[in-house]
Write a protein that holds these residues in place. Structure first.
Motif, PDB file in Angstrom:
ATOM      1  N   ALA A  27     -22.300   2.170  19.247  1.00  0.00           N
ATOM      2  CA  ALA A  27     -21.429   3.339  19.116  1.00  0.00           C
ATOM      3  C   ALA A  27     -20.018   2.836  18.895  1.00  0.00           C
ATOM      4  CB  ALA A  27     -21.509   4.210  20.367  1.00  0.00           C
ATOM      5  N   THR A  28     -19.353   3.348  17.852  1.00  0.00           N
ATOM      6  CA  THR A  28     -18.081   2.769  17.434  1.00  0.00           C
ATOM      7  C   THR A  28     -16.913   3.139  18.345  1.00  0.00           C
ATOM      8  OG1 THR A  28     -17.823   4.612  15.886  1.00  0.00           O
ATOM      9  CG2 THR A  28     -18.736   2.569  15.028  1.00  0.00           C
ATOM     10  N   GLY A  29     -17.045   4.180  19.163  1.00  0.00           N
ATOM     11  CA  GLY A  29     -15.994   4.509  20.116  1.00  0.00           C
ATOM     12  C   GLY A  29     -14.650   4.709  19.451  1.00  0.00           C
ATOM     13  N   SER A  30     -13.652   3.910  19.855  1.00  0.00           N
ATOM     14  CA  SER A  30     -12.290   4.068  19.341  1.00  0.00           C
ATOM     15  C   SER A  30     -12.025   3.266  18.069  1.00  0.00           C
ATOM     16  CB  SER A  30     -11.280   3.653  20.421  1.00  0.00           C
ATOM     17  OG  SER A  30     -11.472   2.297  20.802  1.00  0.00           O
ATOM     18  N   LEU A  31     -13.039   2.599  17.531  1.00  0.00           N
ATOM     19  CA  LEU A  31     -12.856   1.814  16.304  1.00  0.00           C
ATOM     20  C   LEU A  31     -12.605   2.732  15.113  1.00  0.00           C
ATOM     21  CD1 LEU A  31     -13.111  -1.062  14.925  1.00  0.00           C
ATOM     22  CD2 LEU A  31     -15.460  -0.357  14.378  1.00  0.00           C
ATOM     23  N   PRO A  32     -11.539   2.530  14.341  1.00  0.00           N
ATOM     24  CA  PRO A  32     -11.386   3.276  13.088  1.00  0.00           C
ATOM     25  C   PRO A  32     -12.561   2.951  12.159  1.00  0.00           C
ATOM     26  CG  PRO A  32      -9.314   2.223  13.715  1.00  0.00           C
ATOM     27  CD  PRO A  32     -10.381   1.665  14.608  1.00  0.00           C
ATOM     28  N   PHE A  33     -13.324   3.960  11.797  1.00  0.00           N
ATOM     29  CA  PHE A  33     -14.585   3.709  11.093  1.00  0.00           C
ATOM     30  C   PHE A  33     -14.662   4.541   9.813  1.00  0.00           C
ATOM     31  CE2 PHE A  33     -19.404   3.352  11.167  1.00  0.00           C
ATOM     32  CZ  PHE A  33     -19.396   1.985  10.979  1.00  0.00           C
ATOM     33  N   GLU A  34     -13.540   4.634   9.105  1.00  0.00           N
ATOM     34  CA  GLU A  34     -13.535   5.347   7.840  1.00  0.00           C
ATOM     35  C   GLU A  34     -14.138   4.462   6.745  1.00  0.00           C
ATOM     36  OE1 GLU A  34     -10.129   2.668   7.800  1.00  0.00           O
ATOM     37  OE2 GLU A  34     -10.932   4.061   9.296  1.00  0.00           O
ATOM     38  N   ALA A  35     -14.844   5.100   5.819  1.00  0.00           N
ATOM     39  CA  ALA A  35     -15.420   4.433   4.634  1.00  0.00           C
ATOM     40  C   ALA A  35     -16.199   3.161   4.968  1.00  0.00           C
ATOM     41  CB  ALA A  35     -14.315   4.115   3.630  1.00  0.00           C
ATOM     42  N   SER A  41     -19.229  -6.672   7.462  1.00  0.00           N
ATOM     43  CA  SER A  41     -19.267  -7.428   8.710  1.00  0.00           C
ATOM     44  C   SER A  41     -18.378  -6.775   9.755  1.00  0.00           C
ATOM     45  CB  SER A  41     -18.789  -8.860   8.469  1.00  0.00           C
ATOM     46  OG  SER A  41     -19.655  -9.550   7.595  1.00  0.00           O
ATOM     47  N   ILE A  42     -18.891  -6.689  10.982  1.00  0.00           N
ATOM     48  CA  ILE A  42     -18.118  -6.204  12.122  1.00  0.00           C
ATOM     49  C   ILE A  42     -18.336  -7.181  13.277  1.00  0.00           C
ATOM     50  CG2 ILE A  42     -17.813  -4.344  13.804  1.00  0.00           C
ATOM     51  CD1 ILE A  42     -18.679  -2.363  11.699  1.00  0.00           C
ATOM     52  N   ALA A  43     -17.247  -7.590  13.901  1.00  0.00           N
ATOM     53  CA  ALA A  43     -17.351  -8.472  15.061  1.00  0.00           C
ATOM     54  C   ALA A  43     -17.608  -7.629  16.305  1.00  0.00           C
ATOM     55  CB  ALA A  43     -16.081  -9.284  15.228  1.00  0.00           C
ATOM     56  N   VAL A  44     -18.673  -7.958  17.020  1.00  0.00           N
ATOM     57  CA  VAL A  44     -19.054  -7.272  18.254  1.00  0.00           C
ATOM     58  C   VAL A  44     -18.958  -8.293  19.389  1.00  0.00           C
ATOM     59  CG1 VAL A  44     -20.871  -6.002  19.462  1.00  0.00           C
ATOM     60  CG2 VAL A  44     -20.600  -5.734  16.981  1.00  0.00           C
ATOM     61  N   ASN A  45     -17.968  -8.136  20.257  1.00  0.00           N
ATOM     62  CA  ASN A  45     -17.687  -9.156  21.283  1.00  0.00           C
ATOM     63  C   ASN A  45     -17.568 -10.543  20.661  1.00  0.00           C
ATOM     64  OD1 ASN A  45     -17.497  -7.338  23.356  1.00  0.00           O
ATOM     65  ND2 ASN A  45     -19.287  -8.060  24.471  1.00  0.00           N
ATOM     66  N   GLY A  46     -16.960 -10.586  19.475  1.00  0.00           N
ATOM     67  CA  GLY A  46     -16.724 -11.856  18.812  1.00  0.00           C
ATOM     68  C   GLY A  46     -17.861 -12.369  17.963  1.00  0.00           C
ATOM     69  N   PRO A  81     -19.581  -1.740  27.406  1.00  0.00           N
ATOM     70  CA  PRO A  81     -18.496  -1.708  26.422  1.00  0.00           C
ATOM     71  C   PRO A  81     -18.461  -2.998  25.610  1.00  0.00           C
ATOM     72  CG  PRO A  81     -17.620  -2.133  28.598  1.00  0.00           C
ATOM     73  CD  PRO A  81     -19.086  -1.858  28.782  1.00  0.00           C
ATOM     74  N   VAL A  82     -18.073  -2.889  24.347  1.00  0.00           N
ATOM     75  CA  VAL A  82     -17.988  -4.056  23.468  1.00  0.00           C
ATOM     76  C   VAL A  82     -16.695  -3.988  22.658  1.00  0.00           C
ATOM     77  CG1 VAL A  82     -20.463  -4.524  23.280  1.00  0.00           C
ATOM     78  CG2 VAL A  82     -19.406  -2.876  21.725  1.00  0.00           C
ATOM     79  N   ASN A  83     -16.087  -5.157  22.454  1.00  0.00           N
ATOM     80  CA  ASN A  83     -14.916  -5.262  21.598  1.00  0.00           C
ATOM     81  C   ASN A  83     -15.358  -5.241  20.138  1.00  0.00           C
ATOM     82  OD1 ASN A  83     -13.033  -5.621  23.734  1.00  0.00           O
ATOM     83  ND2 ASN A  83     -13.673  -7.755  23.920  1.00  0.00           N
ATOM     84  N   LEU A  84     -14.653  -4.463  19.314  1.00  0.00           N
ATOM     85  CA  LEU A  84     -15.020  -4.314  17.911  1.00  0.00           C
ATOM     86  C   LEU A  84     -13.828  -4.627  17.011  1.00  0.00           C
ATOM     87  CD1 LEU A  84     -17.005  -0.934  18.091  1.00  0.00           C
ATOM     88  CD2 LEU A  84     -17.951  -3.258  18.084  1.00  0.00           C
ATOM     89  N   GLU A  85     -14.120  -5.306  15.910  1.00  0.00           N
ATOM     90  CA  GLU A  85     -13.124  -5.559  14.869  1.00  0.00           C
ATOM     91  C   GLU A  85     -13.826  -5.603  13.526  1.00  0.00           C
ATOM     92  OE1 GLU A  85      -9.937  -8.902  13.215  1.00  0.00           O
ATOM     93  OE2 GLU A  85     -11.062  -9.314  15.048  1.00  0.00           O
ATOM     94  N   ARG A  86     -13.336  -4.815  12.580  1.00  0.00           N
ATOM     95  CA  ARG A  86     -13.860  -4.890  11.221  1.00  0.00           C
ATOM     96  C   ARG A  86     -13.259  -6.107  10.526  1.00  0.00           C
ATOM     97  NH1 ARG A  86     -13.814   1.156   8.757  1.00  0.00           N
ATOM     98  NH2 ARG A  86     -15.224   0.180   7.242  1.00  0.00           N
ATOM     99  N   ALA A  87     -13.933  -6.559   9.470  1.00  0.00           N
ATOM    100  CA  ALA A  87     -13.529  -7.791   8.806  1.00  0.00           C
ATOM    101  C   ALA A  87     -12.132  -7.685   8.206  1.00  0.00           C
ATOM    102  CB  ALA A  87     -14.543  -8.146   7.718  1.00  0.00           C
ATOM    103  N   LEU A  88     -11.463  -8.826   8.154  1.00  0.00           N
ATOM    104  CA  LEU A  88     -10.119  -8.933   7.619  1.00  0.00           C
ATOM    105  C   LEU A  88     -10.113  -8.639   6.124  1.00  0.00           C
ATOM    106  CD1 LEU A  88      -7.158  -9.991   8.138  1.00  0.00           C
ATOM    107  CD2 LEU A  88      -8.032 -12.249   7.516  1.00  0.00           C
ATOM    108  N   ARG A  89      -9.181  -7.796   5.692  1.00  0.00           N
ATOM    109  CA  ARG A  89      -8.970  -7.561   4.270  1.00  0.00           C
ATOM    110  C   ARG A  89      -7.880  -8.494   3.761  1.00  0.00           C
ATOM    111  NH1 ARG A  89      -8.038  -1.128   4.233  1.00  0.00           N
ATOM    112  NH2 ARG A  89      -6.148  -1.954   5.221  1.00  0.00           N
TER     113      ARG A  89
END
Length: 203
Positions: A27-35, A41-46, A81-89
């Protein structure tokens, strides 16, 4: 590639066994998840995971046996809970340091001590990982880019400011918990280059 700047906290919404490995529902929670895109690639707890299905509030990703053996993902409880980060543009700011999402091994929280408004966290880690950790260098812990304040033969210490604790899964992490560690990419490549320069061992 990632930066280690967590942009949202989600949660493990489900785990589905698949012939010896797992399909994870996040579940993406507070992650901006547009488009979102299939295959991104998405980092989930690194841990760098590939999106294989998604809707507006969650995505699915497969975790191989290698990933489950080397990271904490296989031991997460439903709802964790998991830390989320979308890939670097290419046009993004590099606010942390270059992170591949390829976890090198596990560490463990040994102590959390108040330090003015911040907290000083100590982690234990294997000597094979600590050789790459340097004072004032960077390390990625559960997907968060952190600066190393101290390092010795048994572990290392970092300082977490209130913002980091409040906006990452560290808010639910405690002493004794395992964490994913990724050492600085530069340290790994420097070691490889020096090893090549030294040549093969003498017969």
């Amino acid at each position: 590639m990632f930066t280690g700047i967590v942009t949202g906290v989600g949660r493990l919404a489900g785990r589905m066994p698949r012939d010896g490995d797992l399909r994870l529902e996040i579940a993406t929670g507070s992650l901006p998840f547009e488009a979102p895109q299939l295959g991104e690639s998405i980092a989930v707890n690194g841990v760098c995971l590939t999106v294989i299905a998604f809707d507006a509030e969650r995505f699915h990703a497969d975790a191989s046996t290698e990933t489950l053996a080397l990271t904490t993902l296989g031991a997460l409880a439903d709802g964790a809970p998991v830390n989320l980060e979308r890939a670097l543009r290419a046009d993004d700011r590099l606010g942390g340091h270059l992170v591949s999402g390829h976890v090198d091994g596990l560490g463990r929280v040994e102590a959390i001590v108040p330090d003015a408004r911040a907290q000083r966290w100590r982690f234990s880690a294997a000597p094979a990982l600590l050789r790459y950790v340097a004072k004032k260098g960077s390390i990625c812990v559960d997907g968060v880019s952190l600066t190393v304040n101290a390092v010795d033969a048994d572990g290392f210490e970092v300082a977490l400011i209130p913002h980091t604790v409040a906006h990452t899964a560290f808010a639910a992490t405690g002493v004794g918990d395992a964490v994913n560690l990724e050492v600085d990419l530069v340290a790994r490549y420097v070691e490889r280059l020096l090893a090549d320069r030294a040549g093969p061992p003498a017969a």
